[in-house]
Design a protein around this motif. Structure first.
Motif, PDB file in Angstrom:
ATOM      1  N   ALA A  98     -67.496 -20.348  40.366  1.00 53.84           N
ATOM      2  CA  ALA A  98     -68.760 -20.238  41.182  1.00 53.84           C
ATOM      3  C   ALA A  98     -68.138 -20.520  42.689  1.00 53.84           C
ATOM      4  N   LYS A  99     -68.627 -19.539  43.829  1.00 48.92           N
ATOM      5  CA  LYS A  99     -68.159 -19.705  45.098  1.00 48.92           C
ATOM      6  C   LYS A  99     -69.207 -20.364  45.964  1.00 48.92           C
ATOM      7  N   GLU A 100     -70.468 -19.940  45.665  1.00 53.14           N
ATOM      8  CA  GLU A 100     -71.913 -20.262  46.370  1.00 53.14           C
ATOM      9  C   GLU A 100     -73.003 -20.313  45.577  1.00 53.14           C
ATOM     10  N   VAL A 101     -73.997 -21.087  45.825  1.00 54.05           N
ATOM     11  CA  VAL A 101     -75.440 -20.844  45.298  1.00 54.05           C
ATOM     12  C   VAL A 101     -76.163 -20.208  46.300  1.00 54.05           C
TER      13      VAL A 101
ATOM     14  N   GLY B 155     -79.447 -16.535  43.430  1.00 55.61           N
ATOM     15  CA  GLY B 155     -78.332 -16.264  42.464  1.00 55.61           C
ATOM     16  C   GLY B 155     -77.300 -17.240  42.820  1.00 55.61           C
ATOM     17  N   VAL B 156     -76.176 -16.932  41.882  1.00 58.09           N
ATOM     18  CA  VAL B 156     -74.760 -17.381  42.352  1.00 58.09           C
ATOM     19  C   VAL B 156     -73.904 -16.557  42.403  1.00 58.09           C
ATOM     20  N   LEU B 157     -73.023 -16.676  43.720  1.00 57.05           N
ATOM     21  CA  LEU B 157     -71.763 -15.804  43.977  1.00 57.05           C
ATOM     22  C   LEU B 157     -70.547 -16.436  43.218  1.00 57.05           C
ATOM     23  N   LEU B 158     -70.006 -15.543  42.780  1.00 53.57           N
ATOM     24  CA  LEU B 158     -68.618 -15.888  41.961  1.00 53.57           C
ATOM     25  C   LEU B 158     -67.513 -15.758  42.997  1.00 53.57           C
ATOM     26  N   GLU B 159     -66.527 -16.202  42.922  1.00 50.24           N
ATOM     27  CA  GLU B 159     -65.078 -16.213  43.534  1.00 50.24           C
ATOM     28  C   GLU B 159     -64.677 -14.623  43.677  1.00 50.24           C
ATOM     29  N   SER B 160     -64.984 -13.897  42.513  1.00 52.86           N
ATOM     30  CA  SER B 160     -64.640 -12.718  42.267  1.00 52.86           C
ATOM     31  C   SER B 160     -65.513 -11.600  43.442  1.00 52.86           C
ATOM     32  N   GLY B 161     -66.410 -12.214  43.684  1.00 52.64           N
ATOM     33  CA  GLY B 161     -67.527 -11.511  44.653  1.00 52.64           C
ATOM     34  C   GLY B 161     -68.591 -11.059  43.654  1.00 52.64           C
ATOM     35  N   GLU B 162     -68.721 -11.387  42.634  1.00 53.76           N
ATOM     36  CA  GLU B 162     -70.024 -10.646  41.772  1.00 53.76           C
ATOM     37  C   GLU B 162     -71.049 -11.792  41.947  1.00 53.76           C
ATOM     38  N   VAL B 163     -72.307 -11.137  41.996  1.00 58.20           N
ATOM     39  CA  VAL B 163     -73.601 -12.172  42.251  1.00 58.20           C
ATOM     40  C   VAL B 163     -74.274 -12.195  40.696  1.00 58.20           C
ATOM     41  N   ILE B 164     -74.510 -13.245  40.434  1.00 58.94           N
ATOM     42  CA  ILE B 164     -75.263 -13.247  39.160  1.00 58.94           C
ATOM     43  C   ILE B 164     -76.845 -13.658  39.573  1.00 58.94           C
ATOM     44  N   PRO B 165     -78.069 -12.740  39.389  1.00 61.93           N
ATOM     45  CA  PRO B 165     -79.212 -13.119  39.835  1.00 61.93           C
ATOM     46  C   PRO B 165     -79.769 -14.449  39.054  1.00 61.93           C
ATOM     47  N   CYS B 166     -80.462 -15.148  39.548  1.00 61.89           N
ATOM     48  CA  CYS B 166     -81.110 -16.090  38.821  1.00 61.89           C
ATOM     49  C   CYS B 166     -81.962 -16.967  39.657  1.00 61.89           C
ATOM     50  N   THR B 167     -83.028 -17.648  39.260  1.00 64.71           N
ATOM     51  CA  THR B 167     -84.168 -18.520  39.785  1.00 64.71           C
ATOM     52  C   THR B 167     -83.616 -19.824  39.996  1.00 64.71           C
TER      53      THR B 167
END
Length: 411
Positions: free
Chosen positions: A135-138, A147-159
């Protein structure tokens, strides 16, 4: 991973896995992000690979064993106590045993049994564990996790997001301080990060001469030049190394030492079971049996072999002095040396070698009853990333379990 999750747990260690398992059992869709190729790498090496999983004590004793901010953990330990931890693992098929100091270990003495139980608990509950994903950033908008931003650039939406990344010790296990950076990005304050439970570099070269020597059933005392009473005194085990001293006693002692280490001196009572008078009587008996031998050859029954040359040198008694020629004053000086063997602290080892780190996300910015951030809705914290740490003896893993559980109940 593009699927929407209710909660993303950042860190697949002790706190993260337990949190994920309990949250998933509450019907939540949970993802665990672990940047290593496998989860719980730090748990695998705790307790020299045996895993001191908790301490068999009551809640009050537990709070007393937390160095700073112990009161912050009242709700967490009430929600998931040391007894709950023991019942939890035994319920997962890992029998436990209690050893000296109320330290609790798996009967197998294998940390992998604890790791397998935690991973299985999370997976069986329905949590998805993604390894090799950093993970790179919340992400948050209007004070709410999105959501949570991954180092890969992908974003996982979440609350909901839980930062359970550990501290900054043992970076090869993944504890590299990422959680502090993520929390800061969202406005949280980080208390200064310092090593805790860490080996100590000694001024004396004779520690290296005794490298590998493990002392059991000795008493280590730490004295502060500015205080009348010892800041630490405990019976247990310790180890001489190429740089100084380590082992359980030293790790515990280090957490009582702050600032300039030149204020402190350490004394090892090599024979805590004997009073000075009893030790003198023992020496008299040994000397009588060895009266015609050289002094250096008369201590085999009293001291470990590696230690004898050092003690002989420090005693000031010539190694070749015949035992029957040793004076009463020389013998009494030897008694003092054995009851207060000196080691002078010079520095702590690098923070990367600390068992845990002191400092972290300030507890005043976290709700102690839920582990949720007071600044960002839906952001939770668990484990070593929080500014709480305990003495050695299973307390720090218990902090991880208790805070992880409390976060799971409030996600």
């Amino acid at each position: 991973m593009a699927n929407h999750f209710d909660a993303v747990i950042i860190g697949g260690g002790a706190a993260g896995l337990l949190c994920a398992g309990f949250a998933a059992r509450r019907g939540m869709r949970v993802a665990v992000l672990e940047k290593n190729d496998r989860p719980a790498r730090k748990v695998r090496i705790t307790g020299k690979g045996r895993c001191n999983v908790t301490n068999n004590c009551d809640n009050n004793d537990f709070i007393r064993a937390v160095r700073g901010n112990g009161r912050f953990l009242y709700s967490a330990i009430a929600a998931f106590s040391t007894a709950d931890t023991m019942a939890f693992f035994e319920g997962l098929g890992v029998p436990l045993k209690t050893e000296r100091g109320n330290r609790v270990f798996p009967v197998s003495d294998q940390a992998t049994d604890i790791v397998d139980a935690l991973v299985g608990f999370a997976k069986d509950g329905g949590a998805k564990i993604f390894t090799g994903q950093a993970a790179k950033e919340v992400l948050a908008e209007n004070g709410q996790v999105t959501g949570v931003l991954l180092e890969s650039g992908e974003v996982i939406p979440c609350t909901r997001a839980v930062i359970a990344t550990g501290g900054k010790s043992y970076p090869l296990t993944g504890s590299t301080g990422d959680g502090y950076r993520m929390a800061q990005q969202l406005g949280h304050t980080i208390a200064p990060i310092k090593p805790s439970l860490i080996p100590i570099v000694a001024k004396e070269g004779y520690c290296a001469a005794m490298m590998g020597l493990s002392l059991r059933n000795v008493t280590l005392k730490v004295l502060d030049s500015g205080k009348k009473k010892p800041v630490f005194e405990e019976l247990g085990e310790m180890l001489f190394t190429h740089f100084g001293v380590s082992g359980p006693l030293v790790l515990s002692a280090s957490s009582h030492m702050t600032g300039d280490l030149s204020r402190y001196r350490m004394e090892i009572d090599l024979k805590p079971g004997l009073t000075a008078q009893q030790l003198d009587a023992r020496l008299l008996r040994d000397f009588e049996e060895n009266r015609n031998r050289d002094f250096a050859n008369s201590l085999d029954a009293l001291l470990p072999r590696k230690m004898i040359p050092v003690v002989v040198e420090l005693s000031g008694i010539p190694a070749g002095e015949k035992v029957h020629q040793i004076t009463r004053e020389q013998r009494q000086g030897l008694c003092i040396l054995i009851k207060a063997f000196p080691v002078t602290p010079k520095a702590f080892r690098p923070i990367e070698e600390a068992i845990v780190t002191s400092g972290g996300i300030k507890v005043g910015e976290i709700n102690p009853k839920t582990m949720e951030s007071k600044l960002v809705e839906g952001l939770f914290f668990a484990g070593e990333v929080i500014d709480v740490d305990g003495y050695t003896g299973g307390y720090n893993l218990q902090i991880a379990f208790s805070t992880g559980y409390l976060a799971a109940q409030n996600l």
